[in-house]
Design an enzyme around this catalytic site. Structure first.
Site, PDB file in Angstrom:
ATOM      1  N   TYR A 119      35.078  27.435 -40.666  1.00 40.02           N
ATOM      2  CA  TYR A 119      35.563  28.727 -41.447  1.00 40.02           C
ATOM      3  C   TYR A 119      35.361  29.828 -40.441  1.00 40.02           C
ATOM      4  O   TYR A 119      35.779  31.073 -40.602  1.00 40.02           O
ATOM      5  CB  TYR A 119      34.391  28.966 -42.550  1.00 40.02           C
ATOM      6  CG  TYR A 119      34.674  27.924 -43.624  1.00 40.02           C
ATOM      7  CD1 TYR A 119      35.695  27.332 -43.595  1.00 40.02           C
ATOM      8  CD2 TYR A 119      33.978  28.236 -44.711  1.00 40.02           C
ATOM      9  CE1 TYR A 119      35.914  26.058 -44.644  1.00 40.02           C
ATOM     10  CE2 TYR A 119      34.449  27.453 -45.866  1.00 40.02           C
ATOM     11  CZ  TYR A 119      35.330  26.275 -45.880  1.00 40.02           C
ATOM     12  OH  TYR A 119      35.385  25.360 -46.740  1.00 40.02           O
ATOM     13  N   LYS A 124      31.959  12.850 -40.301  1.00 31.89           N
ATOM     14  CA  LYS A 124      33.116  11.873 -40.191  1.00 31.89           C
ATOM     15  C   LYS A 124      33.079  11.428 -38.796  1.00 31.89           C
ATOM     16  O   LYS A 124      34.106  12.003 -37.876  1.00 31.89           O
ATOM     17  CB  LYS A 124      34.501  12.915 -40.528  1.00 31.89           C
ATOM     18  CG  LYS A 124      35.746  12.112 -40.477  1.00 31.89           C
ATOM     19  CD  LYS A 124      36.114  11.205 -41.602  1.00 31.89           C
ATOM     20  CE  LYS A 124      37.257  10.437 -41.487  1.00 31.89           C
ATOM     21  NZ  LYS A 124      37.538   9.386 -42.352  1.00 31.89           N
ATOM     22  N   ASP A 128      31.382  22.475 -48.617  1.00 31.87           N
ATOM     23  CA  ASP A 128      32.110  23.110 -49.704  1.00 31.87           C
ATOM     24  C   ASP A 128      32.637  22.432 -50.814  1.00 31.87           C
ATOM     25  O   ASP A 128      32.516  22.517 -51.694  1.00 31.87           O
ATOM     26  CB  ASP A 128      33.157  24.152 -48.812  1.00 31.87           C
ATOM     27  CG  ASP A 128      33.825  25.232 -49.879  1.00 31.87           C
ATOM     28  OD1 ASP A 128      33.147  25.256 -50.746  1.00 31.87           O
ATOM     29  OD2 ASP A 128      34.709  25.883 -49.270  1.00 31.87           O
TER      30      ASP A 128
END
Ligand SMILES: NC(=O)c1ccc[n+]([C@@H]2O[C@H](COP(=O)([O-])OP(=O)(O)OC[C@H]3O[C@@H](n4cnc5c(N)ncnc54)[C@H](O)[C@@H]3O)[C@@H](O)[C@H]2O)c1
Length: 370
Positions: A143, A193, A249
């Site tokens: 972000y 990940k 999020d």
């Protein structure tokens, strides 16, 4: 000697002021007769601030936040301000506040109250007893990474976003997650990940180093894709879950389904530091707000569920003020109110008339006193 905690109230828009009023009355009731006092200051944020002085957060109100021990926020936004450009919309006030106050850790607990196990679309036996905390990194990652832009060249349109993390950012959030786990059931799941992303490989490396400092914590790594599945197939296996901004999020919204209504969910955003106010008795500065938005469809009708705001206020007592006993009492009073079948429309049982925002707040206060 009495302890005075300064709280800046930023009610915002829509149902924000309605739920904040009830939650503030509950925390006042929780400390009645003790040596603790709350000193409230009021400010404007979001659409209310735009209407008053043309900007979603004034320098004066930001300064009031810095002079406080904690900020208690309602919600911002609504159709009235949707036409404004991104930089001057109500949400810009909230993002500006998070950035200016360096609130890097977003805590979203999801607890399934026994009385509401049937309110989730998931099966009762899967959700009943679930009690987890998503700790989301809030000021780094995708972000905020640069470059982040749209491009057009002769081959066509393209776009790029960047996912940077520095070890310092990972270290401080995982460390906070471990400290929080110590106050809960002592388990941390670090989500990444790492089988694909460099940023996640660094995340896993640093998280492992931090976890080594906490021998009393049960620590595990999980890949975000399988974790998304586990969150709704075996939510009870999680205690504290820590992750980067984007994963947090998405997974925190997924976890919200467990609780049955958005109106039930609290949140805290912390910067891990003590307040800058001289002489403050608070341990950690934080901003507390319900997860839900301004609910324009029910605003001004006394229908909003004040529990998300009330549990946010209880987190403020626990994390910023060290008032665990009073926070426990509020959480217990909320659970008792729900057990007694007193509910707003969003969680009401079929055939049972819902109560108003104020009636639910009063019911929680009665159970606190009892
Ligand atoms: N943190 C924030 O301030 C925040 C968060 C989300 C949305 N918003 C803003 O709020 C406005 C409305 O957004 P939205 O409709 O997507 O989300 P919302 O959370 O306001 O509402 C979604 C649904 O949940 C219900 N709901 C929300 N809070 C409730 C409560 N306390 N009690 C009972 N029901 C409740 C609403 O009635 C609505 O049906 C938008 O302007 C959006 O930008 C602000």
């Amino acid at each position: 000697m009495s302890r005075t905690f300064k709280i800046l109230r930023l009610p915002g828009d829509g149902v924000g002021p309605e739920v904040l009023d009830e939650a503030c009355a509950v925390i006042e009731a929780a400390v009645a007769g003790t040596d603790v006092e709350f000193e409230f200051a009021d400010g404007l944020i979001g659409g209310a601030a735009i209407d008053a002085h043309g900007s979603p957060l004034s320098d004066e109100d930001l300064q009031k936040a810095r002079d406080s021990d904690a900020v208690f926020l309602g919600a911002v936004g609504g159709p009235k301000w949707d036409h404004l450009p991104k930089e001057t919309r109500p949400e810009a006030g909230l993002l500006g506040l998070r950035k200016a106050l360096e609130l890097f850790a977003n805590l979203r607990p999801v607890k399934v109250f026994d009385a509401l196990a049937g309110a989730s679309p998931l099966k009762d036996d899967i959700v009943a007893g679930a009690d987890l905390m998503v700790v989301r990194e809030l000021t780094g990652g995708l972000y905020f990474g640069q470059p982040s832009e749209r491009r057009t060249d002769p081959s066509g349109r393209s776009a790029i976003d960047t996912l940077p993390y520095h070890e310092i950012e990972i270290e401080r959030i995982v460390d906070l997650a471990c400290k929080i786990a110590r106050q809960r059931r002592g388990k941390v799941t670090s989500v990444d990940k790492a089988n694909v992303l460099n940023s996640s490989q660094l995340w896993r490396e640093v998280a492992t180093e931090v976890a080594a400092r906490y021998e009393d914590i049960e620590f595990e790594h999980a890949l975000v894709d399988s974790c998304a599945m586990a969150l709704i197939s075996r939510p009870k296996s999680f205690d504290v879950m820590v992750m980067e901004n984007l994963f947090g999020d998405i997974l925190s919204d997924e976890a919200a389904v467990l609780a049955g209504s958005l109106g039930m969910l609290p949140s805290a955003s912390l910067n891990g530091k003590a307040p800058t106010r001289p002489g403050s008795p608070a341990s950690m500065f934080g901003m507390y707000e319900p997860v839900h938005g301004t609910a324009p469809d029910i605003a001004g009708q006394g229908k909003a569920n004040p529990i998300g705001a009330t549990l946010s206020a209880s987190m403020m007592l626990r994390f910023s003020f060290g008032l665990d006993e009073q926070a426990d009492a509020i959480d217990a009073a909320v659970a008792q109110t729900l057990n007694d079948g007193i509910r707003t429309g969003d969680i009401a049982k079929a055939g049972t008339p819902p109560v108003s925002t104020a009636e639910l707040g009063a019911a929680i206060r009665e159970r606190l006193a009892g």
